[in-house]
Design a protein around this motif. Structure first.
Motif, PDB file in Angstrom:
ATOM      1  N   LYS A  80       0.833  -1.207   0.000  1.00  0.00           N
ATOM      2  CA  LYS A  80       0.000   0.000   0.000  1.00  0.00           C
ATOM      3  C   LYS A  80       0.866   1.254   0.000  1.00  0.00           C
ATOM      4  O   LYS A  80       0.601   2.205  -0.752  1.00  0.00           O
ATOM      5  N   ASP A 114      -4.255  -1.872  -5.977  1.00  0.00           N
ATOM      6  CA  ASP A 114      -4.145  -1.278  -4.656  1.00  0.00           C
ATOM      7  C   ASP A 114      -5.446  -1.430  -3.890  1.00  0.00           C
ATOM      8  O   ASP A 114      -5.457  -1.733  -2.695  1.00  0.00           O
ATOM      9  N   ARG A 118       1.103   3.995  -3.031  1.00  0.00           N
ATOM     10  CA  ARG A 118       0.745   5.378  -2.741  1.00  0.00           C
ATOM     11  C   ARG A 118       1.843   6.336  -3.216  1.00  0.00           C
ATOM     12  O   ARG A 118       1.566   7.372  -3.824  1.00  0.00           O
TER      13      ARG A 118
END
Length: 416
Positions: free
Chosen positions: A373, A406, A377
């Motif tokens: 994650k 994601d 990002r």
């Protein structure tokens, strides 16, 4: 019959030798009464002490060329050895010359015999002081090879660089392995054969962005995978590994798992390393991330390159025991840090050795999902900052696919 002939020949040679010895004694009747005078090993040339004195007093740059430390660094290292009670003056060889002998061998990668010719001492004397200084450098490594700033702070190399600050403010350094030549017998050398077929050591190191080593693990054979050395470093408290604080991470290459605390590049159908982008610019979310990731991680590659270029013994390891070979690697890393710390004005502070904390959950799925994650990002932020009208539809699909991945990872983490 042949045995008897050999015996007769041996006796005849002995008789001839004794006859020649008797003739020589008759020609020089006083030779037996004059005790032999032991001549010095060398009478001409500059002594080792004179050589060190010349390096420190004459040409300003010669000391750095020959010993890799300038005059101020050399004097500081000698004084540190004396203050820490690690080395002592001998009757004929002072501490400065002892340190000079060791630095000369490490820098030039020469043999004990070559160093003996240079410093005008016997080979046994050279070997003795080389090992003593090596041992002292290994002891110093506990105070020199470690983090020298708070790992929870943003490194100034990132904080002061607009190229990296928005994306890698939580990166505390880089982690990677390197291969260094090993000298072992062919009988025991099979585990040391690396992927290139050479016998080597697999050395793991962590490096801050100012190119100072904060951790090294020496002793694994060249055939061992990088993740095995990494897992050993994290899982054994005796190594006192500098674990990243919560929310922080090391940059690592694709040989390591992308898990919490360790961020790796994307791989599989995309370019990864900086040289891959020399001809064509990055395309798509993953390649834009990989280029910036590799650019910052190059600090680690530069450290390894500088280490091996400066200390030639790492390319020409002598035929010594495995223990001394490992000490050589630790000593050169210690000297690398000593030089960098001197240039950056970082003091060498003595601290008590402590037992570290083991990390045995590096392969846990929840850690991998969490780091995935974070990586996505950052990659999306880099992608948005670098997108332009020239990007084609395929790149947009890359962005959409990664966004969907994601989201799926977010759902997986919640379900878990």
């Amino acid at each position: 019959m042949g045995i008897m002939e050999d015996e007769n020949i041996r006796q005849a040679c002995m008789i001839i030798a004794l006859q020649e010895l008797r003739d020589s004694l008759e020609d020089n009747p006083d030779s037996t009464t004059i005790p032999p005078i032991r001549q010095p090993r060398r009478e001409l040339g500059e002594s080792g002490a004179q050589y060190i004195h010349r390096l420190l007093t004459e040409t300003p740059t010669e000391c750095q060329i020959q010993l890799r430390l300038d005059r101020h660094m050399f004097v500081q290292l000698v004084n540190l050895m004396i203050e820490r009670d690690l080395l002592h003056d001998a009757k004929y060889v002072k501490v400065a010359e002892q340190v000079g002998i060791c630095l000369y061998i490490l820098a030039k990668g020469v043999s004990y015999r070559d160093a003996s010719d240079k410093f005008k001492h016997s080979i046994s004397t050279i070997c003795k002081y080389f090992n003593q200084v090596l041992e002292a450098l290994v002891i110093l490594s506990f105070d020199i090879i470690r983090p020298h700033r708070d790992l929870s702070e943003v490194p100034p190399e990132v904080a002061n660089n607009t190229k990296y600050r928005p994306y890698f403010k939580d990166a505390i350094g880089a982690l990677d392995g390197t291969l260094i030549d090993a000298i072992v017998s062919d009988t025991n050398g099979v585990p040391f054969r690396d992927r290139h077929g050479r016998k080597s050591w697999n050395v793991l190191a962590c490096c801050s962005f100012d190119r100072i080593y904060t951790f090294i693990n020496v002793g694994w054979e060249g055939s061992v995978h990088d993740t095995t050395v990494w897992k050993d470093s994290l899982g054994d408290p005796k190594f006192n590994f500098p674990h990243p604080p919560p929310g922080k991470f090391y940059l690592a290459d694709s040989a390591y798992p992308n898990t919490l605390g360790y961020m790796t590049p994307f791989f599989g159908g995309v370019r990864i390393h900086m040289p891959d982008f020399r001809i064509l610019p990055p395309r798509g979310l993953k390649e834009h991330f990989n280029k910036l990731h590799s650019s910052l991680k190059m600090k680690m590659e530069c450290s390894f390159g500088q280490l091996k270029k400066m200390w030639r013994i790492l390319h020409n390891m002598p035929q010594v025991s495995q223990k001394i070979q490992m000490s050589i690697i630790i000593a050169t890393c210690t000297l690398h840090n000593f030089i960098r710390m001197h240039k950056l004005g970082i003091p060498i502070i003595q601290h008590d050795a402590s037992i570290g904390v083991a990390d045995s959950t590096m392969y846990a799925q929840w850690r991998k999902k969490s780091m995935a994650k974070v990586r996505h990002r950052i990659a999306r932020r880099i992608w948005r900052a670098n997108r332009s009208e020239s990007d084609n539809v395929g790149d947009d699909n890359d962005y959409q696919d990664d966004s969907e991945d994601d989201e799926n990872e977010d759902h997986m983490e919640v379900d878990g």
